[in-house]
Design a protein around this motif. Structure first.
Motif, PDB file in Angstrom:
ATOM      1  N   TYR A  36     -46.789 -26.943   3.111  1.00 45.78           N
ATOM      2  CA  TYR A  36     -45.882 -25.923   3.640  1.00 45.78           C
ATOM      3  C   TYR A  36     -46.480 -25.236   4.866  1.00 45.78           C
ATOM      4  N   SER A  47     -33.564 -22.902   9.700  1.00 43.93           N
ATOM      5  CA  SER A  47     -33.096 -23.582   8.495  1.00 43.93           C
ATOM      6  C   SER A  47     -34.269 -24.163   7.704  1.00 43.93           C
ATOM      7  N   GLN A  48     -35.243 -24.718   8.392  1.00 45.69           N
ATOM      8  CA  GLN A  48     -36.426 -25.253   7.714  1.00 45.69           C
ATOM      9  C   GLN A  48     -37.236 -24.136   7.060  1.00 45.69           C
ATOM     10  N   ARG A  50     -35.996 -21.449   5.834  1.00 46.91           N
ATOM     11  CA  ARG A  50     -35.256 -21.104   4.618  1.00 46.91           C
ATOM     12  C   ARG A  50     -35.560 -22.103   3.505  1.00 46.91           C
ATOM     13  N   GLU A  51     -35.548 -23.389   3.814  1.00 47.12           N
ATOM     14  CA  GLU A  51     -35.824 -24.418   2.804  1.00 47.12           C
ATOM     15  C   GLU A  51     -37.241 -24.291   2.245  1.00 47.12           C
ATOM     16  N   HIS A  54     -37.473 -21.164   0.062  1.00 48.33           N
ATOM     17  CA  HIS A  54     -36.840 -21.389  -1.243  1.00 48.33           C
ATOM     18  C   HIS A  54     -37.793 -22.155  -2.163  1.00 48.33           C
ATOM     19  N   GLU A  76     -36.282 -16.002   2.831  1.00 51.07           N
ATOM     20  CA  GLU A  76     -35.056 -16.705   2.472  1.00 51.07           C
ATOM     21  C   GLU A  76     -33.846 -15.770   2.619  1.00 51.07           C
TER      22      GLU A  76
END
Length: 119
Positions: A36, A47-48, A50-51, A54, A76
């Motif tokens: 990560y 968007s990445q 956020r993923e 999560h 997130e």
């Protein structure tokens, strides 16, 4: 920034899976955090982020990385609210936290009895 590992969570995990499996799981988690960290360091899209957030949120909570779990939850949530600038402003701190926790969990996994070292 140093985050603290929740000793109660690690002790509970050790009771559930045993000490040998605990060390294996700690290594797996630190490897996951390394992955990560690399993703967060390579110009991720919102968007990445956020993923990644999560994914980190629940695993960090499961491993007692409570501050990291809170930060992942916040990231997130901010993405969902469209607060892209907040993400960009806090990404360095988030990245540093992920890296620091990866190092801490690797260190913990290398100890003969990690549970006793968290008191």
């Amino acid at each position: 920034m140093t985050s603290i590992i929740n000793a109660d969570t690690i002790k509970r995990m050790a009771d559930e899976v045993g000490h040998d499996t605990l060390q294996l799981l700690l290594n797996v988690f630190s490897d996951e955090l390394d992955q990560y960290f690399r993703q967060l360091s390579s110009q991720p899209t919102i968007s990445q982020v956020r993923e990644i957030s999560h994914a980190i949120k629940s695993s960090a909570a499961s491993f007692g990385a409570d501050e990291l779990a809170v930060m992942a939850q916040e990231c997130e949530s901010r993405v969902k609210q469209g607060q892209d600038q907040w993400i960009l402003d806090h990404l360095p701190e988030y990245r540093q936290m992920v890296e620091g926790m990866a190092i801490e969990y690797r260190r913990l996994a290398s100890l003969e009895n990690p549970v006793n070292c968290l008191s």
